[in-house]
Scaffold this active site. Structure first.
Site, short mmCIF file in Angstrom:
data_model
loop_
_atom_site.label_atom_id
_atom_site.label_comp_id
_atom_site.label_asym_id
_atom_site.label_seq_id
_atom_site.Cartn_x
_atom_site.Cartn_y
_atom_site.Cartn_z
N MET A 86 -8.66 -6.93 5.01
CA MET A 86 -8.34 -5.96 3.97
C MET A 86 -7.77 -6.67 2.75
O MET A 86 -7.08 -6.06 1.92
CB MET A 86 -7.37 -4.90 4.50
CG MET A 86 -7.96 -4.04 5.60
SD MET A 86 -7.20 -2.40 5.76
CE MET A 86 -5.51 -2.83 6.12
N HIS A 115 -5.18 -15.37 7.80
CA HIS A 115 -6.59 -15.11 7.51
C HIS A 115 -7.37 -16.42 7.37
O HIS A 115 -8.51 -16.53 7.84
CB HIS A 115 -6.73 -14.32 6.20
CG HIS A 115 -6.13 -12.95 6.24
ND1 HIS A 115 -4.99 -12.63 5.55
CD2 HIS A 115 -6.52 -11.82 6.88
CE1 HIS A 115 -4.69 -11.36 5.76
NE2 HIS A 115 -5.60 -10.85 6.56
N SER A 157 1.83 -11.72 8.06
CA SER A 157 1.25 -10.40 7.84
C SER A 157 1.26 -10.09 6.36
O SER A 157 2.20 -10.48 5.65
CB SER A 157 2.07 -9.33 8.59
OG SER A 157 1.68 -8.03 8.20
#
Length: 283
Positions: free
Chosen positions: A34, A41, A190
């Site tokens: 996202m 990531h 996060s």
């Protein structure tokens, strides 16, 4: 300066780009995101590059997995920084659709899952969530037709739900779970960590330290109920509002009573201030 990846925003453009990538029988790995990319990531991207000859990263903030009271509108969107990171990582293609491309007018289909999606963890507190996740991930798999797709283990229940869906629907994609990337003090990386105040950020690693202690105590033979009760108390004393702190079978997510029922995984979700954090570790 690194070469920027190709960016496509429409389905016809995506199909043409994928045909070019597959022209030499390339294997394709998909990393669904996202955006608001961080080192976690990029660890997925690096694993993807080791396992496939071409890497596609999707960036789509999926509205159907947010409840009305959640942070869809304020979710971090950092397009320029994301693209710089993906260029540095030498990603081949970025699939960046808008909402109308993913959910055109009249869209009326949803993928509903049971099994790990009804384990009584995230689904107990976010009952809308997995329907949104499986629908958008199922669409991404159909659109991109990857050979493999990589997901972080931080969203552990989501990883199991997606793997079950891909297998049940014969989607022909291998699901790879990649270990959690942590800050030096143990906090799981996060995109939502940017919401934490300085004081909250200092407390946030409590979740990881409690799980580490719980895993060590369980391995030493301590009773699971006592381990969980002590951990929950420590988390709440640190200032968190605890949703759950549980021990589950690492594959089925069914409840366990002792380490003999394993492999065991501790999973936690808790809010500090307005920010909800999740984490997990294996025993």
């Amino acid at each position: 300066m690194p070469t920027a990846p190709i960016v496509v925003r429409t389905l016809p453009s995506l199909r043409r780009a994928l045909e070019r990538l597959r022209a030499r029988r390339a294997t394709i790995a998909l990393v669904p995101t996202m955006g608001a990319l961080h080192e976690g990531h990029l660890a997925l991207v690096r694993q993807a590059k080791r396992r496939a000859s071409k890497v596609v990263v999707s960036i789509f903030v999926n509205p159907t997995q947010f409840a009305p009271h959640e942070d869809f509108g304020s979710y971090p969107r950092t397009w320029k920084a994301d693209m710089a990171k993906l260029a540095e990582a030498k990603v081949d293609l970025v699939w960046h659709p808008d909402v109308s491309a993913m959910y055109p007018q009249g869209f009326a289909t949803r993928i509903s899952t049971e099994g790990p999606a009804m384990a009584g963890l995230e689904d107990r507190f976010r009952p809308h969530f997995f329907g949104g996740v499986t629908t958008v991930v199922g669409k991404l798999f159909i659109q991109c037709r990857p050979d493999l797709a990589l997901f972080g283990q931080k969203d552990y229940q989501q990883l199991k739900v997606v793997a079950r869906m891909a297998a049940d629907l014969n989607l022909g994609v291998k699901i790879i779970g990649v270990p959690i990337v942590r800050e030096r003090d143990g906090l799981a990386m996060s995109s939502r960590n940017v919401y934490l105040s300085i004081e909250q950020r200092a407390v946030a690693p409590t979740l990881y330290s409690v799980m580490k202690d719980a895993a060590e105590r369980l391995r030493k033979g301590n009773h699971l109920e006592a381990v969980l009760a002590d951990g929950a108390r420590t988390i709440e004393d640190a200032g968190f509002s605890l949703d759950y702190f549980e021990a589950r079978h690492a594959e089925t997510l069914s409840p366990v009573r002792s380490i003999k029922d394993g492999p065991v995984r501790f999973l936690v979700a808790a809010k500090i201030g307005a920010t909800r954090l999740i984490d997990n570790i294996g025993v």
